[in-house]
Write a protein that holds these residues in place. Structure first.
Motif, PDB file in Angstrom:
ATOM      1  N   LEU A 130       8.879   1.207   3.015  1.00 64.46           N
ATOM      2  CA  LEU A 130       8.185   1.333   1.739  1.00 64.46           C
ATOM      3  C   LEU A 130       8.817   0.445   0.671  1.00 64.46           C
ATOM      4  O   LEU A 130       8.123  -0.053  -0.226  1.00 64.46           O
ATOM      5  CB  LEU A 130       8.186   2.788   1.288  1.00 64.46           C
ATOM      6  CG  LEU A 130       7.274   3.717   2.100  1.00 64.46           C
ATOM      7  CD1 LEU A 130       7.581   5.175   1.798  1.00 64.46           C
ATOM      8  CD2 LEU A 130       5.806   3.407   1.803  1.00 64.46           C
ATOM      9  N   THR A 131      10.135   0.244   0.749  1.00 65.83           N
ATOM     10  CA  THR A 131      10.794  -0.685  -0.180  1.00 65.83           C
ATOM     11  C   THR A 131      10.269  -2.099   0.025  1.00 65.83           C
ATOM     12  O   THR A 131      10.032  -2.841  -0.943  1.00 65.83           O
ATOM     13  CB  THR A 131      12.323  -0.643   0.032  1.00 65.83           C
ATOM     14  OG1 THR A 131      12.794   0.682  -0.199  1.00 65.83           O
ATOM     15  CG2 THR A 131      13.030  -1.595  -0.914  1.00 65.83           C
ATOM     16  N   ILE A 132      10.096  -2.478   1.273  1.00 65.13           N
ATOM     17  CA  ILE A 132       9.508  -3.796   1.561  1.00 65.13           C
ATOM     18  C   ILE A 132       8.135  -3.909   0.917  1.00 65.13           C
ATOM     19  O   ILE A 132       7.814  -4.895   0.242  1.00 65.13           O
ATOM     20  CB  ILE A 132       9.405  -4.008   3.085  1.00 65.13           C
ATOM     21  CG1 ILE A 132      10.796  -4.052   3.724  1.00 65.13           C
ATOM     22  CG2 ILE A 132       8.636  -5.303   3.395  1.00 65.13           C
ATOM     23  CD1 ILE A 132      10.780  -4.005   5.234  1.00 65.13           C
ATOM     24  N   GLY A 133       7.308  -2.884   1.096  1.00 69.96           N
ATOM     25  CA  GLY A 133       5.972  -2.912   0.522  1.00 69.96           C
ATOM     26  C   GLY A 133       5.976  -2.947  -0.992  1.00 69.96           C
ATOM     27  O   GLY A 133       5.180  -3.662  -1.613  1.00 69.96           O
ATOM     28  N   ALA A 134       6.891  -2.185  -1.622  1.00 71.84           N
ATOM     29  CA  ALA A 134       6.945  -2.114  -3.080  1.00 71.84           C
ATOM     30  C   ALA A 134       7.296  -3.461  -3.705  1.00 71.84           C
ATOM     31  O   ALA A 134       6.785  -3.812  -4.769  1.00 71.84           O
ATOM     32  CB  ALA A 134       7.948  -1.049  -3.509  1.00 71.84           C
ATOM     33  N   TYR A 135       8.182  -4.207  -3.059  1.00 69.72           N
ATOM     34  CA  TYR A 135       8.589  -5.500  -3.611  1.00 69.72           C
ATOM     35  C   TYR A 135       7.646  -6.627  -3.199  1.00 69.72           C
ATOM     36  O   TYR A 135       7.415  -7.562  -3.955  1.00 69.72           O
ATOM     37  CB  TYR A 135      10.012  -5.841  -3.155  1.00 69.72           C
ATOM     38  CG  TYR A 135      11.091  -5.205  -3.987  1.00 69.72           C
ATOM     39  CD1 TYR A 135      11.622  -5.852  -5.098  1.00 69.72           C
ATOM     40  CD2 TYR A 135      11.605  -3.955  -3.656  1.00 69.72           C
ATOM     41  CE1 TYR A 135      12.624  -5.271  -5.863  1.00 69.72           C
ATOM     42  CE2 TYR A 135      12.599  -3.363  -4.416  1.00 69.72           C
ATOM     43  CZ  TYR A 135      13.108  -4.031  -5.520  1.00 69.72           C
ATOM     44  OH  TYR A 135      14.098  -3.437  -6.273  1.00 69.72           O
ATOM     45  N   ALA A 136       7.119  -6.555  -1.996  1.00 69.63           N
ATOM     46  CA  ALA A 136       6.296  -7.653  -1.486  1.00 69.63           C
ATOM     47  C   ALA A 136       4.865  -7.609  -2.023  1.00 69.63           C
ATOM     48  O   ALA A 136       4.302  -8.641  -2.401  1.00 69.63           O
ATOM     49  CB  ALA A 136       6.280  -7.637   0.044  1.00 69.63           C
ATOM     50  N   TRP A 137       4.259  -6.418  -2.055  1.00 69.17           N
ATOM     51  CA  TRP A 137       2.856  -6.302  -2.465  1.00 69.17           C
ATOM     52  C   TRP A 137       2.627  -4.863  -2.925  1.00 69.17           C
ATOM     53  O   TRP A 137       2.120  -4.041  -2.163  1.00 69.17           O
ATOM     54  CB  TRP A 137       1.935  -6.647  -1.299  1.00 69.17           C
ATOM     55  CG  TRP A 137       0.496  -6.850  -1.679  1.00 69.17           C
ATOM     56  CD1 TRP A 137      -0.062  -6.715  -2.919  1.00 69.17           C
ATOM     57  CD2 TRP A 137      -0.571  -7.186  -0.790  1.00 69.17           C
ATOM     58  NE1 TRP A 137      -1.409  -6.963  -2.872  1.00 69.17           N
ATOM     59  CE2 TRP A 137      -1.762  -7.253  -1.571  1.00 69.17           C
ATOM     60  CE3 TRP A 137      -0.650  -7.441   0.581  1.00 69.17           C
ATOM     61  CZ2 TRP A 137      -2.995  -7.564  -1.022  1.00 69.17           C
ATOM     62  CZ3 TRP A 137      -1.880  -7.747   1.130  1.00 69.17           C
ATOM     63  CH2 TRP A 137      -3.043  -7.817   0.339  1.00 69.17           C
ATOM     64  N   PRO A 138       2.986  -4.547  -4.166  1.00 68.18           N
ATOM     65  CA  PRO A 138       2.918  -3.157  -4.642  1.00 68.18           C
ATOM     66  C   PRO A 138       1.549  -2.501  -4.463  1.00 68.18           C
ATOM     67  O   PRO A 138       1.471  -1.307  -4.167  1.00 68.18           O
ATOM     68  CB  PRO A 138       3.282  -3.288  -6.130  1.00 68.18           C
ATOM     69  CG  PRO A 138       4.075  -4.541  -6.215  1.00 68.18           C
ATOM     70  CD  PRO A 138       3.507  -5.467  -5.193  1.00 68.18           C
ATOM     71  N   ALA A 139       0.488  -3.269  -4.622  1.00 63.39           N
ATOM     72  CA  ALA A 139      -0.853  -2.694  -4.516  1.00 63.39           C
ATOM     73  C   ALA A 139      -1.183  -2.237  -3.099  1.00 63.39           C
ATOM     74  O   ALA A 139      -2.049  -1.383  -2.899  1.00 63.39           O
ATOM     75  CB  ALA A 139      -1.892  -3.702  -4.993  1.00 63.39           C
ATOM     76  N   GLN A 140      -0.505  -2.802  -2.111  1.00 64.68           N
ATOM     77  CA  GLN A 140      -0.726  -2.447  -0.699  1.00 64.68           C
ATOM     78  C   GLN A 140       0.590  -2.012  -0.055  1.00 64.68           C
ATOM     79  O   GLN A 140       0.901  -2.386   1.068  1.00 64.68           O
ATOM     80  CB  GLN A 140      -1.329  -3.636   0.056  1.00 64.68           C
ATOM     81  CG  GLN A 140      -2.675  -4.077  -0.459  1.00 64.68           C
ATOM     82  CD  GLN A 140      -3.752  -3.020  -0.225  1.00 64.68           C
ATOM     83  OE1 GLN A 140      -3.673  -2.253   0.730  1.00 64.68           O
ATOM     84  NE2 GLN A 140      -4.745  -2.984  -1.102  1.00 64.68           N
ATOM     85  N   GLN A 141       1.337  -1.201  -0.789  1.00 65.33           N
ATOM     86  CA  GLN A 141       2.682  -0.818  -0.351  1.00 65.33           C
ATOM     87  C   GLN A 141       2.690  -0.206   1.044  1.00 65.33           C
ATOM     88  O   GLN A 141       3.496  -0.585   1.894  1.00 65.33           O
ATOM     89  CB  GLN A 141       3.289   0.157  -1.352  1.00 65.33           C
ATOM     90  CG  GLN A 141       4.694   0.633  -0.973  1.00 65.33           C
ATOM     91  CD  GLN A 141       5.231   1.662  -1.962  1.00 65.33           C
ATOM     92  OE1 GLN A 141       4.483   2.231  -2.764  1.00 65.33           O
ATOM     93  NE2 GLN A 141       6.525   1.910  -1.907  1.00 65.33           N
TER      94      GLN A 141
END
Length: 407
Positions: free
Chosen positions: A110-121
């Motif tokens: 989820l950290t990866i998703g939050a930093y990489a593409w918050p809208a599609q975490q």
């Protein structure tokens, strides 16, 4: 002619790779995921909470290192508890590790998703889990090589963050002020312990380390010492720029610190570094959980089908696929901060068993083991109520499952 001898992993990891795997697990978890929720609990006393978490982690690491030298097998405290305290405590420690670290895997995804593409975490998190599972499937050496590159990138990014915070146009101004709250500081220590727990990954890979009696203790203490220095330096830099209140509410605190210090053009590079760090942590986490699953399957505490080592890649491929599938489901559905608290509680129980096991080794280890055990209890019971309840329920389910499997 057939044999009942269990399949064995190959000893391919030396000291450098072992330290690198530990660093990959800890740096990704701590710097980019745990500082903000910890600051929300401890405020300007974040560094005190970090010191408490470090002391507990050191005691746990010392106990782990000594036990790993005696029992250089995959499984970590699952093996130590089984050998020193009895089958039930080893099983329950292994259960706590698998449950807690599975939540950690989801948190890192989820950290990866939050930093990489918050809208599609959540979608990015699931994709990251699938990619890491595929990488680990093709061999622990490939995972170690990937982790080397990741750790180098992360350390370079963190160096930039500290330099900008210290010498940028709007450099550090102070830590802010606040009233000490003992419970808040202890709660923050529990959340920050999540950031230190990666050193156990080295012990859980004991069956794949060359000269384990010498390599594992050195790797654990070295990785922990390097990580502590990095955490302190970065925490001081970010706290001085953002202050505890802003840090507590930041979703990307290091990138925000760089922007506030006067170098917003570097913020995207920091976000990339966060993604890389979380990937490194996820690689090491999946490695550790799958090896504990393998060890528990060997003893029939988990399905026997998971006790399998790939004939070509020499990895517990079925365990890795099972862990990857469960983590992918969690990454699609859970909340990041809840995952951190739940993971910390379960893993602190795991280390409570580890310290109890080390207590049985003799007087030389007892003061360290006792300090670590008390620290695990105090810090664990200071976590948010939902983390305590969720972790306790998970452990109770494990105990009930033990009862039925033994019957």
């Amino acid at each position: 002619m057939t044999t009942d001898k269990p399949a064995e992993l190959k000893r391919r990891l030396g000291l450098f790779d072992s330290v690198t795997i530990g660093l990959g697990a800890m740096l990704g978890a701590g710097i980019f995921a745990a500082f903000a929720p910890a600051a929300a609990s401890a405020g300007s006393y974040l560094l005190i909470a970090l010191a408490i978490a470090a002391v507990v982690a050191y005691c746990n690491a010392s106990s782990s290192a000594r036990l790993a030298a005696l029992y250089p097998q995959s499984g970590g405290t699952y093996v130590y508890g089984r050998e020193r305290l009895g089958a039930f405590w080893g099983y329950l420690a292994g259960w706590g590790f698998v449950v807690g670290k599975t939540a950690s895997c989801a948190a890192m995804a989820l950290t990866i998703g939050a930093y990489a593409w918050p809208a599609q975490q959540h979608a990015v998190a699931v994709a990251a889990v699938l990619a890491v599972t595929a990488l680990n499937y093709f061999g622990v050496q490939k995972s170690a090589v990937a982790t080397r590159v990741i750790v180098a990138i992360v350390l370079a990014v963190l160096t930039i963050v500290v330099a900008v915070c210290a010498f940028g146009p709007n450099a550090a101004t102070g830590f802010g002020s606040g009233t000490a709250d003992v419970h808040g500081v202890l709660q923050a220590s529990g959340l920050l312990f999540f950031a230190f727990a990666g050193y156990a990954r080295i012990a859980t890979l004991g069956e794949e380390v060359r000269d384990p009696a010498r390599t594992i203790p050195r790797a654990i203490t070295t990785a922990l010492a390097i990580t502590l220095v990095v955490y302190v330096v970065v925490a001081v830099a970010v706290l001085a720029v953002l202050g505890p209140d802003t840090l507590a509410t930041a979703t990307d605190p290091l990138a925000q610190a760089v922007s506030s210090a006067g170098a917003p053009a570097l913020a995207p590079f920091v976000r990339i570094g966060a993604v890389v760090a979380a990937v490194g942590a996820l690689i090491a986490l999946v490695l550790g959980v799958s090896r504990t699953v393998l060890a528990m399957a060997r003893d029939r505490h988990l399905p026997k089908a998971l006790d399998a080592v790939h004939p070509k890649h020499a990895v517990p491929h079925r365990a890795e696929l099972a862990v990857g599938a469960v983590v992918a489901v969690l990454a699609a559905s859970v909340d990041l901060r809840s995952a951190i608290g739940f993971s910390s509680f379960a893993v602190l129980f795991y280390y409570l068993v580890c310290n109890a096991s080390a207590w049985t080794l003799g007087r030389r280890q007892r003061w360290v083991a006792a300090t670590g055990a008390v620290g695990c209890i105090v810090v664990g019971l200071s976590l948010p109520a939902e983390s305590i309840v969720g972790g306790s329920v998970a452990l109770a389910i494990g105990a009930v499952a033990w009862r039925f499997t033994r019957a």
